[in-house]
Every structure is written in C-alpha cells, then in structure tokens.
Design a protein around this motif. Structure first.
Motif, short mmCIF file in Angstrom:
data_model
loop_
_atom_site.label_atom_id
_atom_site.label_comp_id
_atom_site.label_asym_id
_atom_site.label_seq_id
_atom_site.Cartn_x
_atom_site.Cartn_y
_atom_site.Cartn_z
N VAL A 59 0.84 -1.20 0.00
CA VAL A 59 0.00 0.00 0.00
C VAL A 59 0.88 1.25 0.00
O VAL A 59 0.59 2.22 -0.70
CB VAL A 59 -0.98 -0.02 1.19
N GLN A 60 1.95 1.23 0.78
CA GLN A 60 2.87 2.36 0.84
C GLN A 60 3.50 2.61 -0.54
O GLN A 60 3.63 3.76 -0.98
CB GLN A 60 3.96 2.09 1.88
N ILE A 61 3.91 1.55 -1.22
CA ILE A 61 4.48 1.67 -2.56
C ILE A 61 3.45 2.24 -3.52
O ILE A 61 3.74 3.17 -4.29
CB ILE A 61 5.00 0.30 -3.06
N GLU A 62 2.24 1.72 -3.49
CA GLU A 62 1.18 2.19 -4.39
C GLU A 62 0.89 3.67 -4.18
O GLU A 62 0.73 4.43 -5.13
CB GLU A 62 -0.09 1.37 -4.19
N ARG A 63 0.86 4.10 -2.91
CA ARG A 63 0.62 5.50 -2.61
C ARG A 63 1.74 6.38 -3.13
O ARG A 63 1.52 7.41 -3.77
CB ARG A 63 0.44 5.71 -1.10
N ALA A 64 2.99 5.96 -2.88
CA ALA A 64 4.14 6.76 -3.32
C ALA A 64 4.19 6.88 -4.84
O ALA A 64 4.47 7.96 -5.37
CB ALA A 64 5.43 6.15 -2.79
N LYS A 85 18.55 20.32 3.47
CA LYS A 85 18.63 19.18 4.38
C LYS A 85 17.51 18.20 4.05
O LYS A 85 16.42 18.58 3.66
CB LYS A 85 18.56 19.61 5.84
N ILE A 86 17.85 16.93 4.19
CA ILE A 86 16.90 15.84 3.97
C ILE A 86 17.08 14.87 5.13
O ILE A 86 18.21 14.57 5.52
CB ILE A 86 17.16 15.09 2.65
N PHE A 87 15.97 14.36 5.64
CA PHE A 87 16.03 13.41 6.74
C PHE A 87 15.77 12.00 6.24
O PHE A 87 15.08 11.80 5.25
CB PHE A 87 14.99 13.77 7.81
N ILE A 143 13.33 10.79 3.27
CA ILE A 143 13.46 9.59 2.44
C ILE A 143 13.02 8.41 3.30
O ILE A 143 13.80 7.92 4.12
CB ILE A 143 14.91 9.40 1.96
N PRO A 144 11.77 7.95 3.15
CA PRO A 144 11.29 6.85 3.98
C PRO A 144 11.75 5.47 3.51
O PRO A 144 11.83 4.55 4.32
CB PRO A 144 9.76 6.97 3.89
N ASP A 175 9.39 12.35 0.30
CA ASP A 175 8.17 13.11 0.61
C ASP A 175 8.48 14.16 1.67
O ASP A 175 9.62 14.32 2.07
CB ASP A 175 7.03 12.18 1.04
N LYS A 176 7.47 14.85 2.11
CA LYS A 176 7.64 15.87 3.15
C LYS A 176 6.86 15.47 4.40
O LYS A 176 6.22 16.30 5.04
CB LYS A 176 7.20 17.24 2.62
N SER A 177 6.96 14.20 4.77
CA SER A 177 6.17 13.68 5.89
C SER A 177 6.83 13.88 7.25
O SER A 177 6.21 13.61 8.27
CB SER A 177 5.92 12.18 5.68
#
Length: 110
Positions: free
Chosen positions: A31-36, A100-102, A70-71, A61-63
């Motif tokens: 589901v996470q892949i499909e959403r992304a 910056k990226i987390f 980068i999740p 994303d900006k979550s």
C-alpha cells in the motif's frame, strides 16, 4: 555501474513488490508503494539496457514535520553493492532541492 533513474509509474508497482522482500509479505508495504507511486513520490533505478525493469527504488516526501524525508530506499538482493542505492539517494537529493533531507534506518537493514 551507472543506473538510469526515472519516476515510477503505475506499471512498475508489481516489479517494486518483487524487488522489495518486505512487500512480498507485508500488505502495508505494498500500500505504501502504491501511494508513493500514485502521488509521484517514488523513483526507480533501472539498467540502461532495460529501463522498463526496476532493480530498486526510493521514495521522497515531506512527511517529517514538513521537511524532506526519504522513507524508503530498496535495492534487489542481486543488485546490492552495485552503487544503485547511492545513486537513488543522490537523485532524491537532487529532486528535493533542499539544504537538508532526513532519513532513518531500522533493524531489518543489516
């Protein structure tokens, strides 16, 4: 090796599930892949000879409190240690245009 990085499309989803050992067992990851993919937050790495077959992917994303995050970065077992993961992350950094990226890692990343 140099990999071609491109934005994921809906037809990539089945390949991404095959590449990701967790997605094969965990419906939530699928589901996470499909959403992304659906929201344009997923990029795939492909060989230059066959750009239709992903060997890895990364999401951006900006979550994280509204900051770039980068999740996921996943590379198939066969292509690990080839530089694909590093190239995916570099591409995500370029896409964000952020200072910056987390990201984080978990214990399944051995």
């Amino acid at each position: 090796m140099n990999w071609q990085i491109r934005q994921a499309v809906l037809s990539d989803i089945e390949w991404l599930v095959r590449v990701d050992p967790i997605a094969a067992k965990d419906h939530g990851r699928r589901v996470q892949i499909e959403r992304a993919v659906g929201t344009g937050e997923c990029w795939v790495a492909c060989g230059t000879k066959d750009p239709s077959v992903p060997i890895g992917y990364g999401c951006l994303d900006k979550s994280f409190f509204g900051e770039w995050f980068i999740p996921l970065v996943v590379v198939s077992n066969v292509h690990r240690r080839s530089g694909a993961g590093r190239q995916i992350v570099a591409h995500l950094e370029h896409c964000s245009s952020a200072r910056k990226i987390f990201t984080s890692t978990n214990t399944s990343n051995t």
